[in-house]
Design a protein around this motif. Structure first.
Motif, PDB file in Angstrom:
ATOM      1  N   ARG A  20       5.876   1.933   1.667  1.00 51.99           N
ATOM      2  CA  ARG A  20       5.553   2.895   0.626  1.00 51.99           C
ATOM      3  C   ARG A  20       4.041   2.889   0.410  1.00 51.99           C
ATOM      4  N   PRO A  21       3.393   4.051   0.354  1.00 51.71           N
ATOM      5  CA  PRO A  21       1.926   4.085   0.236  1.00 51.71           C
ATOM      6  C   PRO A  21       1.438   3.544  -1.102  1.00 51.71           C
ATOM      7  N   ALA A 241       0.029  -4.035  -0.767  1.00 53.30           N
ATOM      8  CA  ALA A 241       0.690  -4.035   0.537  1.00 53.30           C
ATOM      9  C   ALA A 241       1.776  -5.105   0.604  1.00 53.30           C
ATOM     10  N   ALA A 242       1.469  -6.303   0.080  1.00 51.85           N
ATOM     11  CA  ALA A 242       2.455  -7.386   0.099  1.00 51.85           C
ATOM     12  C   ALA A 242       3.652  -7.054  -0.780  1.00 51.85           C
ATOM     13  N   VAL A 243       3.408  -6.484  -1.951  1.00 45.17           N
ATOM     14  CA  VAL A 243       4.501  -6.111  -2.852  1.00 45.17           C
ATOM     15  C   VAL A 243       5.378  -5.046  -2.213  1.00 45.17           C
ATOM     16  N   HIS A 244       4.765  -4.047  -1.582  1.00 44.48           N
ATOM     17  CA  HIS A 244       5.542  -2.989  -0.946  1.00 44.48           C
ATOM     18  C   HIS A 244       6.319  -3.515   0.259  1.00 44.48           C
ATOM     19  N   ALA A 245       5.741  -4.480   0.981  1.00 44.07           N
ATOM     20  CA  ALA A 245       6.461  -5.103   2.090  1.00 44.07           C
ATOM     21  C   ALA A 245       7.686  -5.856   1.573  1.00 44.07           C
ATOM     22  N   ALA A 246       7.536  -6.544   0.444  1.00 39.55           N
ATOM     23  CA  ALA A 246       8.673  -7.262  -0.144  1.00 39.55           C
ATOM     24  C   ALA A 246       9.749  -6.286  -0.607  1.00 39.55           C
TER      25      ALA A 246
END
Length: 351
Positions: A20-21, A241-246
């Motif tokens: 997600r951007p 980026a890390a939060v969206h990857a999670a």
């Protein structure tokens, strides 16, 4: 080169286009001043997955262990650390030791050893804080959490679990057909254990492939932890980026996690079966398999021979003996053909 050195057990890599951007990678503010959008819902989802009342996020387990032991336990307490506790947790325990909190070591996953130490110290009137890994890839066993809790139940102690290895791999209701269980919630779910005396710290960087960490426990303890946290004041939080990857990892886990874990368990079983006649692999059915030196072939030589065959493995140190062993990390990105090639390489290397 066929690679067996990655701990991305579910095969999640999270390329930029799949996430997600985000408008900004970071707000330039510590977590104490700014809550990244999506963080509260992600923490709540992780708490539910692990079987905790509440959870808090951090950039890494190092941040969380530092925060936990920099100011806690307060008052009269003694820390009892498993002899083979992973280094990151040990670094946190070292912060408490620097504040003159007594630290004892007990034999690896040995509840009798722990109980003996706690009884010996009972006259000191200190609250016990037990620290251990939730799952040990070296011996292929889960921590005897129920037995540990029994050791501290009557004296109001705490059990701190580093569940980095198990989160995303182990889950509820394991059986011969589904050795990893369902859901991927970690060791507490796998053992079906619940307690308000348990604190869980886990990285999502292995099975879930997201570089951030989670702190789980009772709601009151998590609130107090965030209030006392120093890294939430002086360090940057996990990036967008890390939060969206999670977030993406948990969505994957919901829709395809159990199927992926089942395939992964089959790969591990196939490897063990293929080499069983010649090599004793350590690690049980966890995707981290290892072998010490075999007969006249030392571990270093075995790894070198595998590398010459274009197979990358990890040279590890056995925490109990200090001797080297060859580690092989399997992921869902590996194929049956990959595993068969690894097995053939091992058998050829020990001839």
């Amino acid at each position: 080169m066929l690679d067996f050195t990655s701990a991305l057990y579910l095969g999640l890599a999270h390329d930029h286009a799949s996430l997600r951007p985000w408008k900004a990678l970071t707000a330039g503010k510590p977590a104490a001043l700014h809550t990244l959008p999506g963080t509260p819902s992600l923490a709540a989802e992780l708490a539910a997955l692990m079987g905790c009342e509440a959870a808090s996020l951090g950039p890494s387990t190092l941040h969380l262990f530092f925060d936990l032991f920099e100011t806690w336990p307060a008052g009269r307490a003694t820390i009892y650390a498993d002899a083979e506790l992973y280094e990151t947790a040990w670094w946190g325990v070292g912060r408490a030791a620097a504040r003159h909190v007594p630290v004892r070591r007990f034999r690896h996953y040995d509840a009798d050893s722990l109980s003996s130490l706690i009884r010996r110290d009972a006259c000191l009137g200190r609250r016990p804080v037990v620290v251990a890994d939730g799952f040990c890839p070296g011996c292929g066993l889960a921590a005897p959490i129920a037995a540990f809790l029994e050791c501290i139940r009557s004296c109001g102690g705490w059990l701190v679990i580093d569940d980095t290895q198990a989160l995303g791999v182990l889950g509820r209701g394991p059986s011969a057909r589904v050795p990893y269980g369902l859901g991927g919630g970690g060791t507490m779910q796998w053992l079906n254990v619940r307690s308000k005396q348990i604190i869980v710290i886990s990285s999502l960087a292995k099975a879930f492939g997201a570089p951030l960490a989670v702190f789980g426990g009772t709601r009151s303890f998590v609130v107090d932890f965030e209030r006392r946290s120093l890294t939430r004041v002086h360090c940057s939080p996990a990036s967008a980026a890390a939060v969206h990857a999670a977030e993406q990892a948990l969505l994957f886990n919901q829709h395809a996690g159990d199927r992926t874990r089942q395939f992964l368990s089959q790969l591990v079983a196939r490897l063990r079966q293929k080499v069983a006649r010649a090599v004793r692999l350590c690690g049980g059915y966890f995707p981290v398999q290892s072998t010490p030196g075999v007969s006249a072939v030392p571990a270093v030589t075995l790894q070198e021979r595998l590398a010459a065959a274009e197979i990358a493995t990890v040279l590890q140190r056995d925490r109990a003996t200090g001797q080297p062993r060859v580690g092989m990390l399997l992921t869902a990105q590996h194929s049956i053909r990959d595993v068969d090639r690894l097995a053939a390489g091992i058998l050829a290397a020990i001839q």
